[in-house]
Write a protein that holds these residues in place. Structure first.
Motif, PDB file in Angstrom:
ATOM      1  N   ALA B 214       0.758  -1.089  -0.055  1.00 29.77           N
ATOM      2  CA  ALA B 214       0.273  -0.091  -0.128  1.00 29.77           C
ATOM      3  C   ALA B 214       0.999   1.011  -0.003  1.00 29.77           C
ATOM      4  O   ALA B 214       1.745   1.575   0.827  1.00 29.77           O
ATOM      5  CB  ALA B 214      -0.943   0.059   1.303  1.00 29.77           C
ATOM      6  N   ALA B 231       3.298   0.682  -8.381  1.00 24.38           N
ATOM      7  CA  ALA B 231       2.062   0.966  -7.858  1.00 24.38           C
ATOM      8  C   ALA B 231       2.354   2.469  -7.211  1.00 24.38           C
ATOM      9  O   ALA B 231       3.431   3.097  -6.740  1.00 24.38           O
ATOM     10  CB  ALA B 231       2.261   0.281  -6.337  1.00 24.38           C
ATOM     11  N   GLU B 232       1.260   3.376  -7.518  1.00 28.67           N
ATOM     12  CA  GLU B 232       1.265   4.911  -7.236  1.00 28.67           C
ATOM     13  C   GLU B 232       0.956   5.158  -5.979  1.00 28.67           C
ATOM     14  O   GLU B 232       0.099   4.230  -5.222  1.00 28.67           O
ATOM     15  CB  GLU B 232       0.879   5.601  -8.268  1.00 28.67           C
ATOM     16  N   GLY B 234      -1.532   6.284  -3.139  1.00 26.57           N
ATOM     17  CA  GLY B 234      -2.695   5.939  -2.792  1.00 26.57           C
ATOM     18  C   GLY B 234      -3.268   4.585  -3.355  1.00 26.57           C
ATOM     19  O   GLY B 234      -4.495   4.279  -2.972  1.00 26.57           O
ATOM     20  N   GLU B 235      -2.566   3.859  -3.931  1.00 23.37           N
ATOM     21  CA  GLU B 235      -2.839   2.558  -4.544  1.00 23.37           C
ATOM     22  C   GLU B 235      -2.310   1.296  -3.648  1.00 23.37           C
ATOM     23  O   GLU B 235      -1.401   1.555  -2.938  1.00 23.37           O
ATOM     24  CB  GLU B 235      -2.232   2.286  -5.961  1.00 23.37           C
ATOM     25  N   THR B 236      -3.289   0.191  -3.590  1.00 21.98           N
ATOM     26  CA  THR B 236      -2.883  -0.966  -3.149  1.00 21.98           C
ATOM     27  C   THR B 236      -2.706  -2.087  -3.794  1.00 21.98           C
ATOM     28  O   THR B 236      -3.738  -2.104  -4.804  1.00 21.98           O
ATOM     29  CB  THR B 236      -3.978  -1.336  -1.818  1.00 21.98           C
ATOM     30  N   TRP B 237      -1.901  -2.890  -4.023  1.00 26.09           N
ATOM     31  CA  TRP B 237      -1.302  -3.895  -5.031  1.00 26.09           C
ATOM     32  C   TRP B 237      -1.126  -4.960  -4.060  1.00 26.09           C
ATOM     33  O   TRP B 237      -0.521  -5.140  -3.083  1.00 26.09           O
ATOM     34  CB  TRP B 237      -0.187  -3.432  -5.654  1.00 26.09           C
ATOM     35  N   ARG B 246      -3.793  -4.631  -9.001  1.00 28.45           N
ATOM     36  CA  ARG B 246      -4.059  -3.608  -8.184  1.00 28.45           C
ATOM     37  C   ARG B 246      -5.529  -4.019  -7.516  1.00 28.45           C
ATOM     38  O   ARG B 246      -6.567  -4.467  -8.186  1.00 28.45           O
ATOM     39  CB  ARG B 246      -4.585  -2.362  -9.147  1.00 28.45           C
ATOM     40  N   SER B 248      -8.953  -2.615  -4.904  1.00 24.75           N
ATOM     41  CA  SER B 248      -9.892  -1.484  -5.288  1.00 24.75           C
ATOM     42  C   SER B 248      -9.704  -0.730  -3.985  1.00 24.75           C
ATOM     43  O   SER B 248      -9.847   0.632  -3.591  1.00 24.75           O
ATOM     44  CB  SER B 248     -11.197  -1.878  -5.453  1.00 24.75           C
ATOM     45  N   ASP B 249      -9.198  -1.199  -2.837  1.00 21.42           N
ATOM     46  CA  ASP B 249      -8.934  -0.784  -1.631  1.00 21.42           C
ATOM     47  C   ASP B 249      -8.170   0.515  -1.536  1.00 21.42           C
ATOM     48  O   ASP B 249      -7.035   0.404  -2.225  1.00 21.42           O
ATOM     49  CB  ASP B 249      -8.110  -1.775  -0.576  1.00 21.42           C
ATOM     50  N   SER B 250      -8.402   1.406  -0.811  1.00 16.72           N
ATOM     51  CA  SER B 250      -7.593   2.442  -0.555  1.00 16.72           C
ATOM     52  C   SER B 250      -6.395   2.266   0.308  1.00 16.72           C
ATOM     53  O   SER B 250      -6.212   1.364   1.022  1.00 16.72           O
ATOM     54  CB  SER B 250      -8.140   3.796  -0.028  1.00 16.72           C
ATOM     55  N   ALA B 251      -5.128   2.904  -0.135  1.00 16.08           N
ATOM     56  CA  ALA B 251      -3.910   2.583   0.792  1.00 16.08           C
ATOM     57  C   ALA B 251      -4.109   2.843   2.076  1.00 16.08           C
ATOM     58  O   ALA B 251      -3.584   2.224   2.794  1.00 16.08           O
ATOM     59  CB  ALA B 251      -2.667   3.153   0.169  1.00 16.08           C
TER      60      ALA B 251
END
Lengths: 177, 336
Positions: B214, B231-232, B234-237, B246, B248-251
């Motif tokens: 995250a 992974a940028e 705000g993203e969760t991978w 990726r 869909s959850d917020s980091a």
């Protein structure tokens, strides 16, 4: 300002212009590496002299002009960096709504002001303040992240807030736009 | 300047320094901490007790209005990029200040003291038991925070900064590494592949089938050449045997643990229980019938007993301590 003083200032600027224009232009050109930008900036330096009664008594004109030129040079670089950074980030955002030139101008101006303001803070103070104000972190979290005590973080943030307040409300003379 | 700003500036002289200092203190308490009801009440009292207090508060708000021009993370992005450009020109932020401000020499001395030279090599290892936390700090500025039941080994050499995640979950804020000639690459090694941090704050959790990343700030490159994804912020991978994908959850959700909480939003009870279980030495088991109950709320990981007792009061479930110290969760008879 009385007409007499205004007249004296104009005369002084005129003298400074004739005596130091070439020197200033070369000085700027060495730093920006571009004739036109250097010419623009040196014009700006002389424009800045208007409305500065203290130039009548200037003893070391080159030092004085150099100081103003440095300020303008830093703003010139700042504008270029902020503009580039902003455009790079915009380009990387998919589906971003295009902003109007006026909006862009205002955003860039504001970002420059923010950068100028925060540049003057010590690194830790700046980091703490950014985390709190822009990332919404609380002081205990910031303390943990920076590896310092919560009291230190709170003192740093208070210092940054004081700095922001002074920059706008306690500055002498004309505040920057 | 806006009309409001001009108005505020005109009133400058009417606001004493003490009121401004108080407003600064209140801003720290109210905006940058989590104030309790008492603090709120005291603040309201202060604000209402003198018109100059309200004016001071307005000035504080106005003086930072510029910071609302864009979303916070975008401003941070811009500032960081601007810093990078300055560095690449060989002009540090500090030097820029030195040019504009007089007396900056003192500040530059302070800067030198703050940046100690990194050790040529640095190795640290740490692990935590269930319910424990631990923080590792490195001389170049990196901070690694270990969550419950976690093990890491970090090796920083002249060329690389490597962190091996052996078990559990960490939060990493990478240091600037400004004293080494070129910033050394920062890589988290996991069984599912390497994660390379690109100037970043991020959380990594090792799970059974993959590793979850995250990213809060900057970017993280997942995997090795050929299967690289980025992974940028705000993203969760998830990185697993098939590569990166990726979620869909917020980091932000993935780092709730930093604040010692689990934030459940319509979460199956079984998921919440297995999360809580990670923070306890006595594990939790449950009946299949109770697994699908949905829960929402904030549960404290530093008081899992408390969390369980809240659950037992709000859901039709019964908790039993087993002889082997496990907690057994079953559906209440009447609800079956």
């Amino acid at each position: 300002m009385s007409p007499a003083i205004e007249q004296a200032i104009r005369l002084k600027i005129h003298t400074l212009y004739i005596d130091h224009r070439c020197w200033l232009h070369n000085w700027l050109r060495r730093r920006v590496g571009c004739m036109e930008t250097a010419a623009d900036l040196s014009q700006d330096v002389f424009l800045r002299l208007l409305g500065r009664p203290d130039i009548i008594h200037v003893r070391r004109p080159q030092a004085y002009l150099g100081r103003i030129a440095r300020g303008l040079l830093i703003d010139h670089w700042r504008r270029r960096d902020v503009e580039q950074a902003w455009f790079e980030i915009q380009a990387a955002l998919p589906g971003q709504v295009q902003s109007s030139p006026e909006e862009r101008f205002e955003i860039i101006e504001t970002l420059m002001a923010v950068d100028r303001l925060l540049s003057e803070l010590k690194p830790r103070m700046r980091a703490a303040f950014l985390s709190a104000r822009l990332e919404g972190m609380t002081c205990p979290d910031i303390a943990r992240r920076l590896g310092v005590s919560r009291a230190t973080v709170e003192r740093d943030i208070a210092g940054a807030l004081r700095h922001c307040h002074r920059a706008i409300f306690r500055s002498e003379g004309d505040p920057r736009p | 300047m806006s009309d409001r700003g001009r108005e505020a500036r005109r009133n400058t002289s009417t606001v004493p320094d003490e009121a401004i200092e108080a407003a600064i203190e209140w801003t720290v308490k109210i905006s940058f901490n989590i104030p309790d009801e008492n603090t709120h009440r005291e603040f309201e009292e202060w604000l209402g007790s003198d018109p100059r207090h309200a004016e001071a508060w307005q000035q504080m708000k106005y003086s930072q209005e510029q910071l609302d021009v864009l979303p916070g993370h975008q401003i941070i992005n811009v500032l960081e990029r601007v810093d990078e450009k300055r560095r690449s020109r060989g002009i540090s932020r500090r030097e820029a200040v030195k040019w504009t401000a007089l007396g900056a020499i003192l500040l530059v001395v302070g800067w030198g003291i703050r940046n100690q030279r990194p050790e040529p090599g640095e190795t640290m290892a740490a692990d935590t038991e269930a319910g424990a936390r631990h923080v590792l700090r490195f001389s170049e500025g990196t901070v690694i925070e270990l969550n419950t039941d976690t093990a890491v080994r970090a090796e920083f050499t002249r060329r690389r900064r490597n962190v091996h995640l052996l078990r559990g979950e960490v939060f990493i804020a990478t240091g600037p590494d400004s004293e080494s000639a070129a910033s050394r690459p920062f890589v988290v090694e996991t069984p599912f592949g390497p994660l390379q941090a690109l100037g970043t704050r991020f959380a990594v959790r090792l799970m059974t089938g993959g590793v979850r990343v995250a990213v809060l700030e900057g970017m993280v490159r997942l995997g090795t050449s050929g299967t690289i994804t980025v992974a940028e912020a705000g993203e969760t991978w998830i990185l697993d045997a098939r590569g990166g994908r990726r979620l869909s959850d917020s980091a932000l959700t993935a780092i709730d643990w930093i604040d010692d909480v689990i934030v459940a939003r319509n979460l199956p009870l079984s998921d919440l229980l297995s999360e809580l279980s990670r923070y306890r030495s006595e594990k939790i088991v449950w009946d299949p019938g109770a697994a699908d109950l949905k829960v929402s709320g904030i549960y404290h990981t530093d008081d899992t007993d408390g969390a369980l007792s809240i659950l037992s009061r709000s859901l039709p479930i019964v908790l039993n301590s087993r002889p082997d110290n496990r907690i057994h969760v079953s559906l209440m008879k009447s609800a079956k």
